[in-house]
Design a protein around this motif. Structure first.
Motif: not given
Lengths: 447, 122
Positions: B35, B37-39, B41-42, B45, B66
């Motif tokens: 959770f 890590i994926y929070s 990543i955006p 980026i 977004h």
């Protein structure tokens, strides 16, 4: 109608014969050609003389009858045949997971056709050298489940999970069913390895349940006290798949019980668009992280993330197509058929199987409740449009995509404009990851 | 058969409880790590995207970058409709050109006569 009555009449006469004759004869000897003698041992001299004068044709017919299913049928066989027919009925009439229940149902029929076990015909799934035994090797060696996971990875879109990663926690919360059932199975007298295999039913993931039971409760492993674990692959697999098929029946009452109308009406923020880079990074990071935490789950999660990378990379379309279509179909056919056939009455109809079914149902309910309650707890810390509809917590059990579909149906019943499917897919797929990690952990602790 | 079922709490050893508790904590921890890590990543980026937009002068303080899926779908639909309409507004110039070769069997008179009718008349 007359024809039907005739057929039923013939079948019932043969059935009566099958109950009458096996009790009269007993099989003795050790060779493949068995000698049949009268059971009571009080055969009179005149009867022996009659046997001597029996014609060869008569002997042939008698032998044929002894080898037929009618002579070898037991009530257990008939019960299991009925179960197989019920599975097929449920799949066709109500479309409960037909892709699984039809192969399993037919497998149950194949596995429970009565025949003379001692004849050495190599027909039974547990007889070495039989065709079904070769196919069953894929189950006992844990080959089919990872291949299924490869296909699942290649067909799953993780976008909803990537766009709202906090929903991943619901998938984790629902795994409570696995560990509570593990304790429950221990209390009921199962060995720890067997209890671990039974507990995984709460993960609501058929391939994972088969994978773990083939490693922990395979009838081969020797426990520290010298006893051999029981072979529980059949009952566990049947329980897991049955409850997965019955998700639309089991989950809605629990969902209604644990949520109020206001909560069921919560509208969630639509998921954001996910970039291709994020989709490619997801399987790579997921694989590395989960495999480092629980290497025992590598066969399952390795294949899941590999399949997903095939899909998302965009350069291996042919491989992804094969994995999600032809390959998963072939493996599903073999897995369903062999798991069904492994429910041979003498192995399956035991006290343990009944307990496994009860524990499996409880496990499923606890898992559903775990996801729902955790969603409500999360809502205590979330504000405004970030609030989540607690119904999607029920999709934390990894019965993909059935539990997400149930959530969508429940949501639409409350508000015809509230579409929860995309949101429910997030805990649903994270439940797959969670149950595979849990399987790996149980494997490393209990093997 | 059911009456023979025995509930024996002594079967639950310390080891079993450890397996259950530690196992659940590990499952939870694994997914919590995913959770986080994926929070992030955006966000990582978007740092690059923000810098590009600032360099191009498209935004000073770029807010939420977004785009929701339905907004994407609406933009795609608008583009599709525009391009579909654009197709109808062509120049109306006929692009068939007269070729230098005058004779072609397709326009030959000799091939347009039907011998079959002649046969019938006889």
């Amino acid at each position: 109608m007359k024809k039907l009555l005739t057929v039923i009449g013939i079948i019932s006469i043969l059935g009566l014969l099958s109950f009458a004759f096996p009790k009269t004869f007993e099989i003795t000897g050790t060779g493949t050609e068995k000698e049949i003698t009268a059971q009571d041992g009080n055969v009179s001299g005149s009867n022996q003389a009659d046997e001597m004068t029996q014609t060869d044709a008569g002997k042939g017919i008698s032998k044929f009858f002894r080898y037929s299913g009618f002579a070898n049928a037991t009530p257990g066989h008939l019960v299991m045949l009925l179960v197989g027919l019920v599975f097929i009925f449920l799949a066709i009439r109500f479309e409960y997971e037909p892709l699984l229940l039809i192969p399993i149902g037919v497998g149950i029929l194949i596995g429970n056709i009565p025949f003379m076990l001692e004849s050495g015909l190599k027909l039974g799934i547990y007889e070495e050298g039989s065709v079904m035994n070769y196919l069953y090797f894929g189950v006992t060696a844990g080959i089919y489940p990872p291949l299924i996971f490869l296909g699942i990875g290649a067909m799953t879109d993780f976008s909803s999970l990537i766009s709202n990663p906090r929903l991943m926690l619901l998938g984790a919360a629902a795994q409570v069913g696995i560990f509570i059932t593990f304790i429950g199975a221990l209390i009921l007298g199962f060995y720890p390895a067997e209890a671990g295999a039974i507990g995984i039913i709460g993960g609501a993931d058929g391939p994972t349940a088969i994978f773990l039971s083939s490693k922990l409760a395979n009838g081969i492993n020797i426990l520290p006290d010298g006893t051999t674990v029981r072979n529980l692959i059949g009952p566990i697999a049947i329980a897991a798949y049955s409850y997965m098929a019955l998700v639309p029946v089991i989950q809605p009452p629990i969902m209604r019980l644990l949520t109020n109308k206001k909560e069921r009406l919560i509208k969630m923020k639509p998921p954001r668009a996910v970039t291709k880079l994020e989709k490619i990074l997801f399987p790579i990071i997921g694989l590395l992280l989960t495999a480092f935490i629980s290497p025992s789950s590598l066969p399952l999660l390795g294949m899941l993330f590999f399949g997903n990378l095939l899909k998302e990379s965009g350069v291996t379309k042919r491989l992804a197509d094969t994995a999600r279509n032809s390959m998963i179909d072939i493996v599903t056919i073999l897995l369903g058929l062999t798991v069904g056939a492994s429910t041979q009455a003498d192995v399956f109809l035991t006290e343990q199987s009944m307990l496994i079914f009860v524990l499996g149902a409880l496990s499923f309910m606890v898992a559903t409740a775990g996801g729902l309650i955790f969603a409500k707890v999360m809502n205590l810390f979330l504000r405004g449009e970030n609030k989540i509809n607690p119904l999607i917590g029920a999709a934390g059990v990894s019965a993909v995509p059935d539990s997400a579909r149930v959530v969508q149906t429940m949501g639409l019943k409350e508000d015809p404009n509230n579409h929860l499917l995309m949101h429910a897919m997030a805990p649903n797929v994270s439940g797959v990851i969670g149950s595979a990690v849990a399987a790996g952990i149980l494997l490393s602790f209990l093997l | 058969m059911l009456s023979e079922i025995q509930f024996d709490l002594s079967n639950v050893s310390g080891f079993s409880i450890t397996v259950a508790v530690v196992g659940y904590i590990i499952v939870f921890a694994a997914l919590v790590m995913l959770f986080f890590i994926y929070s992030s990543i955006p966000k990582l980026i978007n740092i690059n995207v923000r810098q590009k937009l600032k360099r191009q002068g498209k935004c000073e303080d770029c807010g939420d970058l977004h785009i929701e899926g339905d907004v994407n779908a609406a933009i795609s639909m608008a583009l599709y409709l525009y391009l579909d309409e654009a197709h109808d507004e062509e120049s109306d110039v006929i692009t068939i050109k007269r070729i230098s070769k005058q004779y072609t069997p397709w326009s030959s008179k000799i091939y347009s006569t039907n011998t079959y009718f002649r046969t019938l008349r006889r």
